[in-house]
Design an enzyme around this catalytic site. Structure first.
Site, PDB file in Angstrom:
ATOM      1  N   CYS A   1       6.322   5.509   7.205  1.00  0.00           N
ATOM      2  CA  CYS A   1       6.771   4.884   5.944  1.00  0.00           C
ATOM      3  C   CYS A   1       7.795   5.734   5.192  1.00  0.00           C
ATOM      4  CB  CYS A   1       5.578   4.615   5.039  1.00  0.00           C
ATOM      5  SG  CYS A   1       4.349   3.592   5.840  1.00  0.00           S
TER       6      CYS A   1
ATOM      7  N   HIS B   1       7.497   3.432  -2.410  1.00  0.00           N
ATOM      8  CA  HIS B   1       7.114   2.717  -1.184  1.00  0.00           C
ATOM      9  C   HIS B   1       6.090   1.648  -1.564  1.00  0.00           C
ATOM     10  CE1 HIS B   1       5.598   1.700   2.658  1.00  0.00           C
ATOM     11  NE2 HIS B   1       4.514   2.457   2.605  1.00  0.00           N
TER      12      HIS B   1
ATOM     13  N   ASN C   1       3.381  -4.519   3.131  1.00  0.00           N
ATOM     14  CA  ASN C   1       3.817  -3.158   3.471  1.00  0.00           C
ATOM     15  C   ASN C   1       4.649  -3.237   4.751  1.00  0.00           C
ATOM     16  OD1 ASN C   1       4.106  -0.523   4.279  1.00  0.00           O
ATOM     17  ND2 ASN C   1       1.944   0.028   3.980  1.00  0.00           N
TER      18      ASN C   1
HETATM   19  O1  UT7 Z   1       2.169   2.732   4.037  1.00  0.00           O
HETATM   20  C1  UT7 Z   1       1.435   3.913   3.933  1.00  0.00           C
HETATM   21  C2  UT7 Z   1       0.114   3.748   4.497  1.00  0.00           C
HETATM   22  N1  UT7 Z   1      -0.756   2.791   3.920  1.00  0.00           N
HETATM   23  C3  UT7 Z   1      -1.227   2.836   2.656  1.00  0.00           C
HETATM   24  O2  UT7 Z   1      -0.754   3.527   1.808  1.00  0.00           O
HETATM   25  C4  UT7 Z   1      -2.446   2.014   2.382  1.00  0.00           C
HETATM   26  C5  UT7 Z   1      -3.423   2.820   1.596  1.00  0.00           C
HETATM   27  N2  UT7 Z   1      -4.707   2.193   1.396  1.00  0.00           N
HETATM   28  C6  UT7 Z   1      -4.897   1.046   0.700  1.00  0.00           C
HETATM   29  O3  UT7 Z   1      -3.951   0.411   0.270  1.00  0.00           O
HETATM   30  C7  UT7 Z   1      -6.310   0.619   0.388  1.00  0.00           C
HETATM   31  O4  UT7 Z   1      -7.195   1.647   0.756  1.00  0.00           O
HETATM   32  C8  UT7 Z   1      -6.733  -0.701   1.116  1.00  0.00           C
HETATM   33  C9  UT7 Z   1      -5.997  -1.886   0.494  1.00  0.00           C
HETATM   34  C10 UT7 Z   1      -6.421  -0.584   2.586  1.00  0.00           C
HETATM   35  C11 UT7 Z   1      -8.219  -0.938   0.938  1.00  0.00           C
HETATM   36  O5  UT7 Z   1      -8.588  -0.908  -0.431  1.00  0.00           O
HETATM   37  P1  UT7 Z   1      -9.823  -0.042  -0.897  1.00  0.00           P
HETATM   38  O6  UT7 Z   1      -9.979  -0.271  -2.349  1.00  0.00           O
HETATM   39  O7  UT7 Z   1      -9.563   1.373  -0.469  1.00  0.00           O
HETATM   40  O8  UT7 Z   1     -11.026  -0.716  -0.140  1.00  0.00           O
HETATM   41  P2  UT7 Z   1     -12.045  -0.069   0.907  1.00  0.00           P
HETATM   42  O9  UT7 Z   1     -11.360   0.281   2.171  1.00  0.00           O
HETATM   43  O10 UT7 Z   1     -12.802   1.023   0.207  1.00  0.00           O
HETATM   44  O11 UT7 Z   1     -13.001  -1.286   1.156  1.00  0.00           O
HETATM   45  C12 UT7 Z   1     -13.784  -1.861   0.099  1.00  0.00           C
HETATM   46  C13 UT7 Z   1     -14.566  -3.014   0.667  1.00  0.00           C
HETATM   47  C14 UT7 Z   1     -15.304  -2.699   1.960  1.00  0.00           C
HETATM   48  O12 UT7 Z   1     -16.533  -3.371   1.929  1.00  0.00           O
HETATM   49  P3  UT7 Z   1     -17.899  -2.593   1.589  1.00  0.00           P
HETATM   50  O13 UT7 Z   1     -18.020  -1.524   2.626  1.00  0.00           O
HETATM   51  O14 UT7 Z   1     -17.701  -2.057   0.214  1.00  0.00           O
HETATM   52  O15 UT7 Z   1     -18.931  -3.672   1.698  1.00  0.00           O
HETATM   53  C15 UT7 Z   1     -14.435  -3.300   3.016  1.00  0.00           C
HETATM   54  O16 UT7 Z   1     -15.135  -3.658   4.191  1.00  0.00           O
HETATM   55  O17 UT7 Z   1     -13.675  -4.102   0.972  1.00  0.00           O
HETATM   56  C16 UT7 Z   1     -13.932  -4.517   2.320  1.00  0.00           C
HETATM   57  N3  UT7 Z   1     -12.663  -5.030   2.867  1.00  0.00           N
HETATM   58  C17 UT7 Z   1     -12.273  -6.306   2.742  1.00  0.00           C
HETATM   59  N4  UT7 Z   1     -12.828  -7.376   2.154  1.00  0.00           N
HETATM   60  C18 UT7 Z   1     -12.151  -8.521   2.187  1.00  0.00           C
HETATM   61  C19 UT7 Z   1     -11.737  -4.340   3.555  1.00  0.00           C
HETATM   62  N5  UT7 Z   1     -10.715  -5.158   3.879  1.00  0.00           N
HETATM   63  C20 UT7 Z   1     -11.022  -6.382   3.389  1.00  0.00           C
HETATM   64  C21 UT7 Z   1     -10.369  -7.618   3.400  1.00  0.00           C
HETATM   65  N6  UT7 Z   1     -10.973  -8.659   2.786  1.00  0.00           N
HETATM   66  N7  UT7 Z   1      -9.167  -7.795   3.982  1.00  0.00           N
END
Ligand code: UT7
Length: 331
Positions: free
Chosen positions: A118, A258, A288
């Site tokens: 990225c 980004h 992204n």
């Molecule tokens: O480009 C450079 C690289 N990428 C980034 O910079 C991305 C960086 N990370 C992020 O943007 C965020 O971490 C995400 C958007 C990927 C995820 O958000 P988060 O607030 O960190 O969520 P999480 O991974 O902690 O997941 C929270 C919950 C989980 O459920 P439990 O374990 O709390 O029951 C996940 O399983 O959300 C669940 N979850 C979803 N639910 C519905 C994860 N993906 C999804 C989804 N739909 N698509």
């Protein structure tokens, strides 16, 4: 570059291209266990573009490159180097830049890829700055291109909702006025390589039936870890670049972060004390697109008249590697 030095490089033409196919959050609700509400509130994304099966990263790049050359009022014969930033090359070799060179039909000018995920476009600007100011090259075509849909596991809801495809390009040369790159800052930390990677298909884990069965050629990410590092490092990089240019946050007219997550974008602005109205956001439209987000933002802002001559812009990115970088630019 030291702001006291009077030589700098600038963008003299730009363009971007996105594939026609739009994949909305409603479409994704039918593919994995997710919801528009979750995707919108957690990431800020509403839709993203998806390359056609026959479109490789160089095909997207070629469209963006032609538009950037047109915008600069130039032809393929005016450039003397092609640099492509991508994490989704057409082939491991030849480089995607060589495929673009073939498509453009240039003379035997050099062509190379930069792999900084990225942060690729910002890394590319920094490398280009050195090449142009050292006299090695006069005019560089710098392209960011990604077809992340091709390495996405469409059954994994934690990644499938985040990424999109597209390309953006810039023609760079030495500046003949006050505009251009004022300062840069770039870093990497390979200790965190495994947090975000494409594990299979390279020399570490060559392709085999087992590797494919385990879905190893798909992108893997521990999103929450990336999230925390991204906020910290993007804030740090932008602050360093602003200071290196001899400026403060009050001098900044536009922060172009980004576009990985609306919460990362907003948090970065807050860390830098830059108000929301000066922080550019278009993640809702494209998701992204890795290194493509920052040059796409720049071109969109130029096209819509948001950028005024003399504006101080800060571009900042973070990605796999980890890599991170920032650039201060006077428009
Ligand atoms: O480009 C450079 C690289 N990428 C980034 O910079 C991305 C960086 N990370 C992020 O943007 C965020 O971490 C995400 C958007 C990927 C995820 O958000 P988060 O607030 O960190 O969520 P999480 O991974 O902690 O997941 C929270 C919950 C989980 O459920 P439990 O374990 O709390 O029951 C996940 O399983 O959300 C669940 N979850 C979803 N639910 C519905 C994860 N993906 C999804 C989804 N739909 N698509």
């Amino acid at each position: 570059m030291n702001p006291k030095q009077d030589r700098r490089i600038k963008i003299v033409g730009s363009g971007y291209y996105v594939p026609d196919k739009v994949l909305t959050n409603a479409d994704l609700e039918k593919m994995v266990d997710t919801s528009d509400e979750w995707i919108t509130t957690r990431s800020g994304i509403k839709e993203r573009r998806i390359a056609a099966p026959e479109q490789a990263s160089s095909d997207l790049a070629l469209e963006a490159a032609k538009r950037a050359l047109d915008d600069a009022g130039m032809t393929k014969d005016d450039i003397d180097l092609i640099i492509v930033c991508t994490a989704t090359p057409d082939t491991a070799f030849p480089s995607t830049a060589c495929w673009v060179q073939k498509g453009l039909g240039t003379d035997h000018i050099p062509a190379l890829d930069i792999g900084a995920a990225c942060s690729g476009f910002l890394y590319g600007l920094i490398v280009s700055e050195s090449l142009i100011l050292s006299g090695t090259n006069k005019r560089i075509l710098l392209i960011a291109t990604e077809s992340l849909s091709k390495i996405t596991d469409w059954e994994d809801r934690t990644t499938a909702v985040l990424f999109g495809d597209g390309a953006a390009a810039a023609v760079l040369e030495e500046s003949d006025d006050d505009s251009g790159i004022l300062s840069h800052y770039w870093k990497a930390d390979g200790n965190l390589a495994e947090v975000l990677l494409q594990p299979g298909g390279g020399s570490r884990m060559p392709c085999s039936y087992a590797v494919v069965d385990e879905k190893m050629p798909f992108l893997r990410m521990r999103g929450n870890e990336v999230f925390k590092h991204a906020i910290k490092r993007m804030g740090e990089a932008a602050a360093e670049a602003i200071a290196k240019a001899g400026l403060t946050h009050e001098d900044v007219d536009w922060l172009i972060p980004h576009q990985a997550n609306i919460r990362i974008i907003t948090a970065t602005g807050k860390r830098l004390h830059i108000p929301d109205e000066k922080v550019f956001v278009n993640i809702h439209k494209y998701g992204n697109t890795s290194c493509v987000t920052t040059p796409t933002a720049l071109h969109e802002m130029k096209e819509t008249g948001m950028l005024k001559q003399g504006d101080i812009i800060v571009l900042v990115a973070f990605g796999a590697g980890f890599t991170w970088a920032a650039i201060t630019y006077r428009w």
